[in-house]
Design a protein around this motif. Structure first.
Motif, PDB file in Angstrom:
ATOM      1  N   TRP A 191       0.835  -1.190   0.000  1.00  0.00           N
ATOM      2  CA  TRP A 191       0.000   0.000   0.000  1.00  0.00           C
ATOM      3  C   TRP A 191       0.873   1.245   0.000  1.00  0.00           C
ATOM      4  CZ3 TRP A 191      -5.507  -0.203   0.656  1.00  0.00           C
ATOM      5  CH2 TRP A 191      -6.024  -1.496   0.837  1.00  0.00           C
ATOM      6  N   CYS A 192       0.522   2.205  -0.857  1.00  0.00           N
ATOM      7  CA  CYS A 192       1.220   3.491  -0.915  1.00  0.00           C
ATOM      8  C   CYS A 192       0.448   4.517  -0.083  1.00  0.00           C
ATOM      9  CB  CYS A 192       1.317   3.990  -2.360  1.00  0.00           C
ATOM     10  SG  CYS A 192       2.183   2.880  -3.471  1.00  0.00           S
ATOM     11  N   LEU A 193       1.152   5.206   0.793  1.00  0.00           N
ATOM     12  CA  LEU A 193       0.545   6.197   1.676  1.00  0.00           C
ATOM     13  C   LEU A 193       0.565   7.558   0.990  1.00  0.00           C
ATOM     14  CD1 LEU A 193       2.217   4.970   4.982  1.00  0.00           C
ATOM     15  CD2 LEU A 193      -0.081   4.426   4.134  1.00  0.00           C
TER      16      LEU A 193
ATOM     17  N   LYS B 255       3.910  13.036   9.956  1.00  0.00           N
ATOM     18  CA  LYS B 255       3.026  12.717  11.082  1.00  0.00           C
ATOM     19  C   LYS B 255       1.767  11.995  10.613  1.00  0.00           C
ATOM     20  CE  LYS B 255       4.567  16.630  13.912  1.00  0.00           C
ATOM     21  NZ  LYS B 255       4.212  17.990  14.412  1.00  0.00           N
ATOM     22  N   LEU B 256       1.155  12.491   9.515  1.00  0.00           N
ATOM     23  CA  LEU B 256      -0.054  11.850   8.997  1.00  0.00           C
ATOM     24  C   LEU B 256       0.250  10.437   8.498  1.00  0.00           C
ATOM     25  CD1 LEU B 256      -3.008  11.846   8.096  1.00  0.00           C
ATOM     26  CD2 LEU B 256      -2.290  13.026   5.992  1.00  0.00           C
ATOM     27  N   ALA B 257       1.348  10.280   7.774  1.00  0.00           N
ATOM     28  CA  ALA B 257       1.708   8.962   7.256  1.00  0.00           C
ATOM     29  C   ALA B 257       1.979   7.986   8.391  1.00  0.00           C
ATOM     30  CB  ALA B 257       2.930   9.077   6.345  1.00  0.00           C
TER      31      ALA B 257
ATOM     32  N   ARG C 145      14.462  12.549   5.208  1.00  0.00           N
ATOM     33  CA  ARG C 145      14.896  12.468   6.603  1.00  0.00           C
ATOM     34  C   ARG C 145      13.749  12.807   7.549  1.00  0.00           C
ATOM     35  NH1 ARG C 145      15.767  16.003  10.218  1.00  0.00           N
ATOM     36  NH2 ARG C 145      15.680  17.741   8.739  1.00  0.00           N
ATOM     37  N   THR C 146      13.070  13.912   7.306  1.00  0.00           N
ATOM     38  CA  THR C 146      11.998  14.346   8.196  1.00  0.00           C
ATOM     39  C   THR C 146      10.844  13.349   8.215  1.00  0.00           C
ATOM     40  OG1 THR C 146      12.564  16.659   7.772  1.00  0.00           O
ATOM     41  CG2 THR C 146      10.383  16.223   8.686  1.00  0.00           C
ATOM     42  N   VAL C 147      10.417  12.908   7.020  1.00  0.00           N
ATOM     43  CA  VAL C 147       9.300  11.965   6.936  1.00  0.00           C
ATOM     44  C   VAL C 147       9.636  10.658   7.642  1.00  0.00           C
ATOM     45  CG1 VAL C 147       7.984  10.524   5.322  1.00  0.00           C
ATOM     46  CG2 VAL C 147       8.288  12.970   4.861  1.00  0.00           C
ATOM     47  N   LEU C 148      10.849  10.156   7.432  1.00  0.00           N
ATOM     48  CA  LEU C 148      11.224   8.883   8.047  1.00  0.00           C
ATOM     49  C   LEU C 148      11.443   9.010   9.545  1.00  0.00           C
ATOM     50  CD1 LEU C 148      13.568   7.396   5.301  1.00  0.00           C
ATOM     51  CD2 LEU C 148      11.293   6.575   5.965  1.00  0.00           C
ATOM     52  N   GLU C 149      11.857  10.165  10.018  1.00  0.00           N
ATOM     53  CA  GLU C 149      11.987  10.331  11.465  1.00  0.00           C
ATOM     54  C   GLU C 149      10.645  10.160  12.163  1.00  0.00           C
ATOM     55  OE1 GLU C 149      14.050  14.045  11.957  1.00  0.00           O
ATOM     56  OE2 GLU C 149      16.017  13.066  11.909  1.00  0.00           O
ATOM     57  N   HIS C 150       9.553  10.505  11.468  1.00  0.00           N
ATOM     58  CA  HIS C 150       8.222  10.287  12.027  1.00  0.00           C
ATOM     59  C   HIS C 150       7.729   8.852  11.816  1.00  0.00           C
ATOM     60  CE1 HIS C 150       7.362  14.397  13.169  1.00  0.00           C
ATOM     61  NE2 HIS C 150       7.691  14.846  11.967  1.00  0.00           N
ATOM     62  N   SER C 151       8.024   8.276  10.653  1.00  0.00           N
ATOM     63  CA  SER C 151       7.305   7.070  10.224  1.00  0.00           C
ATOM     64  C   SER C 151       8.154   5.799  10.175  1.00  0.00           C
ATOM     65  CB  SER C 151       6.707   7.306   8.826  1.00  0.00           C
ATOM     66  OG  SER C 151       7.733   7.556   7.872  1.00  0.00           O
ATOM     67  N   TYR C 152       9.454   5.887  10.469  1.00  0.00           N
ATOM     68  CA  TYR C 152      10.392   4.794  10.184  1.00  0.00           C
ATOM     69  C   TYR C 152       9.898   3.449  10.713  1.00  0.00           C
ATOM     70  CZ  TYR C 152      14.933   2.657   9.229  1.00  0.00           C
ATOM     71  OH  TYR C 152      15.950   1.870   8.716  1.00  0.00           O
TER      72      TYR C 152
END
Length: 502
Positions: free
Chosen positions: A168-170, A190-192, A226-233
């Motif tokens: 699934w693609c977010l 954060k949403l992802a 970096r920012t997206v993965l720091e939230h969602s990793y």
């Protein structure tokens, strides 16, 4: 005549060949779905309205996974519109492509089409204008067996068995200002993360793809990841990569070296993802989903799109993004696919964008034939021949200077080996000269050539069209010879070649 030598060592394994590398992409855009896949009344259409001539070509192409239904389209999409009785489905405006969407093809129909092609569904959820609850509802409708409101609705709609979508693609390209509901990396991350965590509460074994930057030319490339993965990793399994290439201002030499940019793109995202993983002390190794890649003459299409958007007219399935591809384009596509194979340790899913009519390897004419573009051939042949493990080649070849990518080797190559079989894929980027290449294959144990084909033409801009659908096809490379563990082969200028061994 340029000369190159390649050493292949069976122990120099990069990773197993990933079948999902040979994925494609279907978006509700232009004529990809309507008059592409689906055309009731066409002479080849089945009882569901799908063109079987296209199904046969998709099978031949070897598309293992299909990403659906977007793309930019998904950021304004209400999935509920596309299920249930067709006569009750609403017509909506698609703001992404300034078109009307009839919703006559939706999840259930597309899943039936996939059963015809043997491809796996990779489904995208709308995180542009929607959020967590609609994503969970779609997951329930698609995957829950029965006994809940939405799973029973699917059954009532004629699909008793769950679709069992694993990947699934977010959302899609959420950093792009062209995207409905685009947002900052912090907001999207954060949403992802919240959406991914909720989806995995329903099914912990889902494979989730978080949006990376929509291109290496974006000003936030790298920092976005970096920012997206720091939230969602810890909640996701893949980060997406998107890249398109074209020839600029007659600079064919740079265009033929586009794979160097893809190398840079992948290496940058891998380093960024690993940096976040180390910071989090995570045992997970983030994978890459290169789920949009191709040659796309974007500048020309942008001008046409702006003209369409300035008009008050909204059309069903307009002719959009229908690039007609040349030999040079096919050589670049073949080289990009080779690059994805070279990164099979981290790029474990990829999608050629798109599948039919829209920047696609397959073209159709309403009421008429379907045919293969030049780019069809390197994809279909690589998908058919590549198996087992990817072998890292050691290449000795002359280099040339490019304005966009610096020094580029004239010859590029990759190989695969699988239980007595092997395949070597090569490109010659030289604009004028045939190259003579020797390849040491003793380590592979190969004793004979089972196939050797080359895609080339005296006119590097030759194309397949409705009027001449077979103007360009691969030809047997009669120069290929194997003796004493050394494969010798001549590569014409601006060419892509595959050799299968046993």
């Amino acid at each position: 005549m340029p000369r190159a030598h390649i050493e292949l060592d069976k122990s120099a394994v990069i990773a197993p060949v990933q079948r999902r590398t040979f994925g494609a992409f279907v978006e509700h855009l232009g004529r990809c779905v309507y008059t592409g896949l689906y055309e009731p009344g066409h002479p080849s259409a089945n009882s569901g309205g799908f063109r079987m001539d296209v199904v046969e070509l998709v099978r031949e192409l070897g598309a293992a996974t299909i990403r659906y239904p977007g793309g930019n389209f998904v950021s304004g999409f209400r999935w509920e519109d596309s299920v249930g009785p067709r006569e009750a489905r609403p017509v909506r405006r698609d703001l992404a492509w300034h078109s009307l969407e009839s919703n006559q093809v939706g999840l259930d129909e597309f899943a039936r089409w996939l059963r015809l092609t043997g491809s796996e569904l990779m489904l995208a959820v709308n995180l542009g204008t929607r959020g967590i609850l609609p994503a969970l509802d779609l997951l329930e409708y698609a995957n829950h067996p029965s006994g809940t409101a939405l799973s029973d609705l699917r059954i009532a709609n004629g699909t008793p068995q769950p679709h069992n979508v694993r990947m699934w693609c977010l959302g899609n390209e959420m950093d792009g200002p062209w995207q409905e509901g685009f947002m900052t990396a912090d907001d999207y991350g954060k949403l992802a993360a919240r959406t991914a965590a909720a989806m995995k509460m329903a099914d912990k074994d889902l494979e989730l793809v978080v949006c990376g930057s929509s291109g290496s030319g974006m000003p936030t490339f790298g920092d976005w990841e970096r920012t997206v993965l720091e939230h969602s990793y810890e909640h996701v399994d893949y980060v997406s990569c998107h890249a398109y290439y074209q020839e600029f201002d007659g600079d064919l030499g740079s265009f033929l070296a586009s794979a160097l940019d893809m190398d840079y793109f992948i290496d940058t995202v891998v380093v960024t993802a690993d940096h976040v993983g180390h910071k989090k002390r995570s045992k997970k190794k983030m994978q890459l989903s290169f789920d949009e890649w191709n040659v796309w003459y974007l500048k020309e299409h942008q001008e046409r799109q702006e003209t369409a958007e300035a008009s008050a007219e909204w059309c069903y399935a307009p002719r959009l993004l229908e690039d007609v591809y040349s030999v040079a384009d096919a050589v670049v596509v073949g080289n990009l696919l080779m690059t994805l194979l070279k990164h099979s340790d981290r790029v474990t899913s990829a999608s050629l964008a798109q599948l039919v009519n829209v920047i696609a390897p397959i073209m159709t004419e309403p009421g008429g034939p379907a045919w293969r573009q030049t780019t069809f051939f390197p994809f279909s042949i690589t998908s058919r021949l590549a198996s087992g493990e990817v072998i890292r080649p050691v290449i000795e070849a002359p280099a040339y200077h490019t304005a966009r990518h610096g020094e580029a080797p004239v010859i590029d190559a990759v190989a695969t080996a699988d239980d007595g079989r092997a395949a070597v894929f090569l490109v010659n980027r030289d604009l004028r000269e045939t190259a003579q290449v020797t390849i040491d294959v003793r380590s592979l144990g190969s004793t004979r050539i089972t196939e050797a084909v080359t895609l080339a033409d005296a006119d590097v801009y030759a194309k397949n069209t409705l009027a001449e659908p077979d103007r360009v096809t691969p030809a047997t490379n009669a120069s290929a010879a194997l003796a004493n563990g050394v494969l010798t082969i001549e590569l014409p200028p601006v060419s892509w070649t595959a050799a299968a061994l046993s």
